[in-house]
Design an enzyme around this catalytic site. Structure first.
Site, mmCIF file in Angstrom:
data_model
loop_
_atom_site.group_PDB
_atom_site.id
_atom_site.type_symbol
_atom_site.label_atom_id
_atom_site.label_comp_id
_atom_site.label_asym_id
_atom_site.label_seq_id
_atom_site.Cartn_x
_atom_site.Cartn_y
_atom_site.Cartn_z
ATOM 1 N N HIS A 57 -0.185 6.364 -7.666
ATOM 2 C CA HIS A 57 1.227 6.562 -7.471
ATOM 3 C C HIS A 57 1.355 7.187 -6.238
ATOM 4 O O HIS A 57 0.633 7.882 -5.480
ATOM 5 C CB HIS A 57 1.722 7.636 -8.592
ATOM 6 C CG HIS A 57 1.860 7.038 -9.903
ATOM 7 N ND1 HIS A 57 2.578 7.510 -10.765
ATOM 8 C CD2 HIS A 57 1.118 5.997 -10.648
ATOM 9 C CE1 HIS A 57 2.465 6.942 -11.943
ATOM 10 N NE2 HIS A 57 1.416 5.915 -11.716
ATOM 11 N N GLU A 59 3.118 9.694 -4.955
ATOM 12 C CA GLU A 59 3.047 11.170 -4.917
ATOM 13 C C GLU A 59 1.796 11.450 -4.672
ATOM 14 O O GLU A 59 1.260 12.533 -4.218
ATOM 15 C CB GLU A 59 3.388 11.847 -6.433
ATOM 16 C CG GLU A 59 5.092 11.487 -6.422
ATOM 17 C CD GLU A 59 5.403 10.310 -7.625
ATOM 18 O OE1 GLU A 59 4.697 9.245 -7.460
ATOM 19 O OE2 GLU A 59 6.200 10.755 -8.428
ATOM 20 N N CYS A 90 2.157 12.897 -12.307
ATOM 21 C CA CYS A 90 2.343 13.510 -10.946
ATOM 22 C C CYS A 90 3.027 14.826 -10.746
ATOM 23 O O CYS A 90 2.664 15.551 -9.973
ATOM 24 C CB CYS A 90 3.467 12.269 -10.250
ATOM 25 S SG CYS A 90 2.661 10.740 -9.588
#
Length: 155
Positions: A57, A59, A90
């Site tokens: 992801h 993040e 995250c």
């Protein structure tokens, strides 16, 4: 407009640029930047498809990149800007990295864990609670995601 809001808009625009690039590359268009002292330390985007990695992801990638640049697992003094409300994974990474502040764009009513589905960043039993600002450039961030998904449904 306050200086803080001006900076939030500037750095969210940087995160949006990363998100757009991800979308053009076939990834869900989410982008993230880590900022310290008014400068971008790391800018990343989703790469789950290209890396064949469910943890890739935006993040997590931005946190990892910032930790490498700064040479520290703790990102004290840093702010994370991300175009979509962080998920549970995250949010956990944000807490563990000890980011001071998180600014996100679009709310995620299906998986968001910073107020939508739950709120890990402000959970009373956790030992770190970053400051949170949600909904910054939410319309632009949400429109990018909606258009990307609509193109795949209709195309």
């Amino acid at each position: 407009m306050t200086d803080r809001l001006r900076l939030d808009l500037q750095f969210m625009s940087d995160a949006l640029a990363a998100a757009r690039a991800a979308g053009e590359g076939g990834e869900v268009p989410v982008g993230a930047v880590v900022v310290r002292g008014g400068a971008v330390v790391a800018a990343e985007a989703n790469a789950m498809v290209t890396q064949r990695d469910a943890t890739a992801h935006a993040e997590v990638r931005a946190i990892r990149a910032a930790q490498a640049v700064l040479g520290d697992s703790r990102l004290s003094g840093c702010t994370l800007y991300v175009t979509l409300e962080p998920c549970a994974m995250c949010a956990g990474a944000i807490v563990l990295a000890r980011l001071d502040r998180v600014v996100f764009g679009a709310w995620d009513d299906k998986a968001g864990m910073v107020g939508s589905v739950g709120d890990l960043l402000r959970h009373p039993r956790l030992n770190h609670h970053p400051e949170v600002a949600g909904g910054v450039m939410a319309d632009e961030c949400g429109a990018l995601l909606r258009a990307w998904f609509a193109e795949r449904r209709d195309g």
